[in-house]
Enzyme design. Structure first.
Site, short mmCIF file in Angstrom:
data_model
loop_
_atom_site.label_atom_id
_atom_site.label_comp_id
_atom_site.label_asym_id
_atom_site.label_seq_id
_atom_site.Cartn_x
_atom_site.Cartn_y
_atom_site.Cartn_z
N LYS A 102 -4.72 -0.14 5.87
CA LYS A 102 -6.00 0.58 5.95
C LYS A 102 -6.90 -0.25 6.97
CE LYS A 102 -5.72 1.83 0.79
NZ LYS A 102 -6.16 1.66 -0.40
N TYR A 107 -5.37 11.86 -0.58
CA TYR A 107 -6.07 11.30 -1.81
C TYR A 107 -6.41 12.42 -2.69
CZ TYR A 107 -5.86 6.19 -0.38
OH TYR A 107 -5.45 5.35 -0.18
N ASN A 111 -9.16 -2.81 -0.15
CA ASN A 111 -7.66 -3.49 -0.72
C ASN A 111 -6.53 -3.35 0.13
OD1 ASN A 111 -7.15 -0.93 -1.05
ND2 ASN A 111 -6.82 -0.88 -3.45
N HIS A 155 -2.06 0.65 1.39
CA HIS A 155 -1.54 1.73 0.58
C HIS A 155 -0.14 1.76 0.53
CE1 HIS A 155 -0.82 5.84 -1.22
NE2 HIS A 155 0.15 5.91 -0.22
N GLU A 157 3.81 12.27 1.15
CA GLU A 157 2.86 11.48 2.05
C GLU A 157 3.58 11.51 3.35
OE1 GLU A 157 2.20 8.04 -0.22
OE2 GLU A 157 0.80 9.14 -1.49
P1 IDP Z 1 -3.41 2.46 -5.31
O1 IDP Z 1 -3.87 2.49 -3.96
O2 IDP Z 1 -3.03 1.23 -6.08
O3 IDP Z 1 -2.21 3.58 -5.66
P2 IDP Z 1 -5.22 4.69 -6.71
O4 IDP Z 1 -5.47 4.73 -7.84
O5 IDP Z 1 -4.01 5.62 -6.04
O6 IDP Z 1 -4.58 3.26 -6.29
O7 IDP Z 1 -6.21 4.46 -5.86
C1 IDP Z 1 -6.40 4.77 -4.32
C2 IDP Z 1 -7.29 3.96 -3.80
O8 IDP Z 1 -8.66 4.58 -4.17
C3 IDP Z 1 -7.25 2.55 -3.77
O9 IDP Z 1 -6.19 1.81 -3.19
C4 IDP Z 1 -8.58 2.09 -3.49
O10 IDP Z 1 -8.62 2.16 -2.33
C5 IDP Z 1 -9.41 3.20 -4.12
N1 IDP Z 1 -9.94 3.18 -5.25
C6 IDP Z 1 -9.21 3.33 -6.63
N2 IDP Z 1 -9.97 2.88 -7.70
C7 IDP Z 1 -11.34 2.64 -7.08
C8 IDP Z 1 -12.66 2.32 -7.81
O11 IDP Z 1 -12.63 2.26 -8.80
N3 IDP Z 1 -13.50 2.15 -6.67
C9 IDP Z 1 -13.45 2.36 -5.64
N4 IDP Z 1 -12.31 2.71 -5.08
C10 IDP Z 1 -11.36 2.94 -5.66
MG MG Z 2 -2.22 5.59 -5.41
#
Ligand code: IDP
Ligand code: MG
Length: 150
Positions: free
Chosen positions: A11, A51, A114, A117, A128
């Site tokens: 990212k 997303y 974070n 992805h 994807e």
């Molecule tokens: P993942 O990336 O571990 O698969 P997902 O639940 O698919 O997690 O969420 C996609 C992305 O959305 C996360 O990597 C993060 O960047 C963002 N995200 C998920 N939950 C939150 C939140 O509660 N606050 C802000 N960003 C979030």
């Molecule tokens: Mg995800």
């Protein structure tokens, strides 16, 4: 052996923080094969499509802005169990819950920054990869394959 593939994306924060080489190193060292790689700025429509399952979540607009805030490194990695193992290597979604030794556990603090992805299932990976690599990926067989797989 079934050739499983995963869509892995560094990212914008990972690119800005100089973690591109570190992430690629970890997947290479594990034995996975790089099949697609590009540095790209992301159109809003592509981030929204990627997303789309999260479109009803309150953080969705901020998430789309984050993904579009600078270039990402889009990759396809291939190998046995790469989807599930890639997720383990990446760590939990919230970096504070990610184990040390994982990418998020070593390099991130907040869920909205974070770093990386990874596809969460083989079906997601197929979707994807089609979305991010409509042109297709490279075809090659690494010479080390018999030294990684018995
Ligand atoms: P993942 O990336 O571990 O698969 P997902 O639940 O698919 O997690 O969420 C996609 C992305 O959305 C996360 O990597 C993060 O960047 C963002 N995200 C998920 N939950 C939150 C939140 O509660 N606050 C802000 N960003 C979030
Ligand atoms: Mg995800």
């Amino acid at each position: 052996m079934a050739t499983e593939q995963s869509y892995i994306m560094i990212k914008p924060d990972g690119v800005q923080r100089g973690l591109v080489g570190e992430v690629i190193k970890r997947f290479e060292q594990r034995g996975y094969t790089l099949k697609g790689l590009k540095l790209m700025n992301v159109e809003k429509s592509l981030a929204e499509k990627h997303y789309e399952d999260l479109s009803a979540r309150p953080f969705f607009p901020a998430l789309v802005d984050y993904i579009c805030s600078g270039p990402v490194v889009a990759m396809v990695w291939e190998g046995k169990g790469v989807v599930a193992t890639g997720r383990k290597m990446i760590g939990a979604t919230n970096p504070l819950a990610s184990e040390p030794g994982t990418i998020r556990g070593d390099f991130a603090i907040e869920v909205g920054r974070n770093v990386i992805h990874g596809s969460d299932s083989v079906e997601s990976a197929t979707r994807e990869i089609g979305l991010w690599f409509p042109e297709g990926v490279a075809q090659w067989t690494p010479v080390a394959k018999p030294w990684i797989y018995e």
